[in-house]
Scaffold this motif. Structure first.
Motif, PDB file in Angstrom:
ATOM      1  N   ARG A 115       0.797  -1.219   0.000  1.00  0.00           N
ATOM      2  CA  ARG A 115       0.000   0.000   0.000  1.00  0.00           C
ATOM      3  C   ARG A 115       0.843   1.288   0.000  1.00  0.00           C
ATOM      4  O   ARG A 115       0.497   2.246  -0.708  1.00  0.00           O
ATOM      5  N   PRO A 116       1.929   1.366   0.771  1.00  0.00           N
ATOM      6  CA  PRO A 116       2.703   2.618   0.744  1.00  0.00           C
ATOM      7  C   PRO A 116       3.166   2.993  -0.661  1.00  0.00           C
ATOM      8  O   PRO A 116       3.266   4.175  -0.987  1.00  0.00           O
ATOM      9  N   ASN A 117       3.430   2.013  -1.504  1.00  0.00           N
ATOM     10  CA  ASN A 117       3.816   2.310  -2.887  1.00  0.00           C
ATOM     11  C   ASN A 117       2.678   2.954  -3.657  1.00  0.00           C
ATOM     12  O   ASN A 117       2.891   3.817  -4.501  1.00  0.00           O
ATOM     13  N   PHE A 118       1.468   2.525  -3.342  1.00  0.00           N
ATOM     14  CA  PHE A 118       0.285   3.114  -3.981  1.00  0.00           C
ATOM     15  C   PHE A 118       0.205   4.598  -3.633  1.00  0.00           C
ATOM     16  O   PHE A 118       0.059   5.450  -4.517  1.00  0.00           O
ATOM     17  N   ASP A 119       0.306   4.912  -2.352  1.00  0.00           N
ATOM     18  CA  ASP A 119       0.177   6.302  -1.937  1.00  0.00           C
ATOM     19  C   ASP A 119       1.318   7.149  -2.478  1.00  0.00           C
ATOM     20  O   ASP A 119       1.158   8.348  -2.714  1.00  0.00           O
ATOM     21  N   ALA A 120       2.479   6.522  -2.657  1.00  0.00           N
ATOM     22  CA  ALA A 120       3.621   7.268  -3.184  1.00  0.00           C
ATOM     23  C   ALA A 120       3.585   7.337  -4.708  1.00  0.00           C
ATOM     24  O   ALA A 120       4.432   7.971  -5.322  1.00  0.00           O
ATOM     25  N   GLY A 121       2.619   6.677  -5.320  1.00  0.00           N
ATOM     26  CA  GLY A 121       2.539   6.695  -6.773  1.00  0.00           C
ATOM     27  C   GLY A 121       3.619   5.861  -7.435  1.00  0.00           C
ATOM     28  O   GLY A 121       4.058   6.175  -8.539  1.00  0.00           O
ATOM     29  N   LEU A 122       4.052   4.827  -6.759  1.00  0.00           N
ATOM     30  CA  LEU A 122       5.070   3.944  -7.340  1.00  0.00           C
ATOM     31  C   LEU A 122       4.384   2.681  -7.841  1.00  0.00           C
ATOM     32  O   LEU A 122       3.932   1.856  -7.054  1.00  0.00           O
ATOM     33  N   PHE A 123       4.292   2.558  -9.160  1.00  0.00           N
ATOM     34  CA  PHE A 123       3.510   1.468  -9.724  1.00  0.00           C
ATOM     35  C   PHE A 123       4.352   0.557 -10.611  1.00  0.00           C
ATOM     36  O   PHE A 123       5.284   1.009 -11.277  1.00  0.00           O
TER      37      PHE A 123
END
Lengths: 387, 271
Positions: free
Chosen positions: A244-252
């Motif tokens: 989830r933290p990658n989602f919030d950071a926009g790391l896809f």
């Protein structure tokens, strides 16, 4: 049910477990596991232990219809070995096609015997969808169509547990065009409480947890709007996902073979259904808590949501819009519609220029210079002192 | 009689008239309506842009640590914040539909009378098919515009309800939870999300057509349609404003005038 539970003839579940060689320590460990899964406080362990020590077996009829048996398979793989033991051997399945020794006439007799003897007391577990097309001819067990069986058995059931997406929402059988008219249990049975244990299959510990809840508290667990036990289905996979933290950071992850996939970024753009899927995968995980799809680098398919087969393709965020051909997402249709509208408006503007030429621009008597020239001269000064 | 006098005044001769038509300035759009409009523009642009980003996030960051950024979370936050503002803006407009002047009233938005149907046909003839030049000259919007806005209100309502239903899972607030009951109607949240996403494109279509028609109306009718969005004043031919039919439902719109040089007969007016 009380009459059955307190009957001195039938041993308690704990007594049965003891006779099977389960020691006190393992028994309490099981109770602690279960109370943790159910999200109970510490005193819940004692409640579960007491229930299992004092209650008699819960009569259970496990019906199989249109299904792949993955729910049963999942259940057998529950992480704590004795879960399956007690729930299958001790909780006692009076009838289940997959596991029972009896066959044919004998099996049918057991079923009839159970639903007569424990009328109003047994719990009916349903795995698989029920086809209603062709008068139910697509699924017939023991000469009876699924729809007849489910009605007959449900009539005397205390409660129904719908295992898996098939029984809850029809799963792949009911995917478009649904040739057999497969239906979930709730479409057939309206007058009984149904617990929907969603997933394809449901997580083993969730299945066990729901049964233990029934056994311990003798009432339905708290259910959400779709009839799913809140304790397991109130959070989205997205909310408990370790990525989830990658989602919030926009790391896809952009493609399955890129560096981001190796780094374990969010699979949102790969079509992950985690943000709209309610399940406990992120917290309980699968196979003894080993992993779950996203941890293995695969986006969530949303298997615990109704109609997930029709929401494809799985590896894109937007579903295809039916009726508009292959690869027709809302975005593609939207852009096409905008473009077509823009062309139509341009055409309209061109037609307007021609058809309304008489009203566009200067009209008779509207000439600005003429108006200025015809302005009456003020008596005291020049016509336009400011110029 | 009076109406005859009107008629003769109104039906312009085929030859170019010597005197220009007299217009008066009328205050049509009150401040709350204008505030609603521009706040709505801001909300829709914000919601549309952030919504599109949420649906198809670009690869702004292609590497790094999750701890180093939060842009996607911020985009979502802005989307949710704008959604609350959007609700407030819609509530304001809804209130003003009952408290505002007659051009802002709720009655205009609902197809209630036969006259509205006739007017709609006439609007289609004049503005869309352009087979007639007998333009209705309503003080407010024309009937088709009112009905379109009613449809847009419904679209906004759907976007709000579906959006908050989707948002409820991440919110502890009571407001989004008012709407979660609609999720089962759509089968699953994923399906609802797809519909919510589709609404974005309907709004985009609306904005495209709406902006075009504003320019069209300003250009072709020359009554200051665009500036009225800012100041509230429109320009109305003196004869239209003075006509008894101007006291109708949406004001003014009962009188037709031939603006073509070829002239035209006076169509029947509403009783």
């Amino acid at each position: 049910m009380p009459a059955l539970l307190e009957s001195p003839v039938v041993p308690t579940i704990y007594e049965q477990m003891q006779s099977r060689g389960v020691n006190r320590r393992d028994f309490l460990k099981f109770c602690a596991w279960m109370s943790a899964y159910l999200g109970l406080q510490e005193s819940g362990i004692a409640q579960i232990a007491r229930a299992i020590e004092t209650r008699r077996r819960l009569p259970v009829v496990w019906m199989h219809f249109q299904e792949c048996t993955c729910c049963s398979e999942s259940f057998l793989r529950s992480s704590h070995p004795i879960v399956a033991d007690i729930l299958l051997d001790k909780l006692s399945l009076d009838y289940t096609e997959t596991l029972q020794a009896a066959a044919g006439q004998q099996a049918e007799e057991v079923l009839q015997d159970t639903i007569k003897r424990y009328r109003g007391e047994y719990v009916m577990l349903v795995e698989g969808s029920i086809p209603i097309g062709a008068d139910g001819a697509y699924c017939v067990v023991g000469g009876k169509s699924a729809i007849d069986s489910v009605r007959e058995v449900a009539a005397g059931a205390k409660a129904i547990i719908a295992w898996g997406n098939c029984a809850c929402a029809g799963c792949v059988q009911s995917a478009n065009p649904n040739p057999t008219q497969a239906m979930p249990v709730k479409a057939i049975i309206k007058d009984k409480p149904i617990i929907h244990v969603q997933g394809c299959p449901p997580i083993a510990e969730v299945m066990a947890g729901v049964l233990v809840h029934l056994l311990t508290f003798d009432r339905l667990p708290q259910l959400d709007a779709l009839g799913r036990p809140k304790v397991f289905y109130s959070a989205r996979v997205h909310d408990t996902c370790y990525r989830r933290p990658n989602f919030d950071a926009g790391l896809f992850v952009e493609t399955f073979d890129d560096a981001n996939a190796k780094k374990g970024y969010c699979l949102y753009k790969m079509g992950c259904r985690g943000p709209t899927t309610y399940n406990a995968c992120g917290s309980l995980k699968w196979n003894n808590g080993t992993s779950f799809p996203i941890q293995s680098g695969h986006p969530c398919l949303g298997c615990s949501e109704a109609g997930f087969w029709d929401n494809g393709p799985f590896y894109r965020r937007l579903t295809n819009v039916p009726g508009f051909g292959i690869e027709s997402t809302a975005d593609r249709l939207g852009v096409t519609a905008l473009g077509a509208t823009a062309v139509a408006l341009a055409a309209h503007a061109a037609v307007t220029r021609v058809r309304k030429r008489d009203t566009i621009g200067e009209q008779p008597g509207e000439n600005a210079e003429a108006a200025e020239a015809s302005r009456p001269t003020p008596p005291d000064g020049p016509a336009n002192p400011e110029i | 009689m009076k109406s005859d006098a009107m008629k003769s005044e109104c039906a312009r001769p085929a030859a170019p008239a010597a005197a220009p038509r007299a217009f008066i300035r009328v205050y049509v759009w009150e401040a709350p309506v204008r505030l609603f409009h521009w706040a709505n523009v801001a909300c829709l642009l914000t919601l549309g842009a952030t919504g599109y980003l949420i649906g198809s996030p670009p690869a702004f960051l292609t590497s790094g640590d999750a701890s180093s950024g939060y842009w996607f979370g911020t985009v979502r936050f802005v989307h949710f914040l704008a959604a609350y503002l959007f609700v407030a803006v819609m509530m304001l407009r809804l209130y003003w539909a009952f408290a505002g002047n007659k051009y802002a009233r709720w009655r205009n938005f609902l197809p209630l009378t036969r006259q509205q149907a006739r007017d709609a046909v006439q609007v289609a003839k004049v503005e869309l098919l352009q087979v007639s030049n007998e333009s209705l000259e309503p003080m407010g919007h024309n009937v088709v515009a009112y009905f379109t806005y009613a449809g847009t209100f419904l679209l906004a309502l759907f976007s709000i309800v579906s959006g908050f239903a989707l948002y409820a899972a991440t919110s502890q607030s009571w407001f989004p939870h008012l709407f979660i009951r609609i999720i089962p109607w759509f089968g699953s949240e994923y399906t609802l999300r797809a519909w919510h996403h589709a609404a974005l494109w309907l709004f985009a279509l609306f904005v495209l057509i709406h902006v075009y028609l504003c320019i069209y109306e300003d250009y072709v009718d020359g009554r200051g349609a665009i500036s009225s969005m800012i100041g509230g004043w429109k320009f109305v031919p003196r004869d239209v404003a003075a006509s008894p039919q101007a006291q109708g439902l949406s004001g003014g719109g009962r009188r037709r005038r031939s603006r073509a040089a070829t002239g035209g007969q006076q169509p029947p007016t509403a009783p």
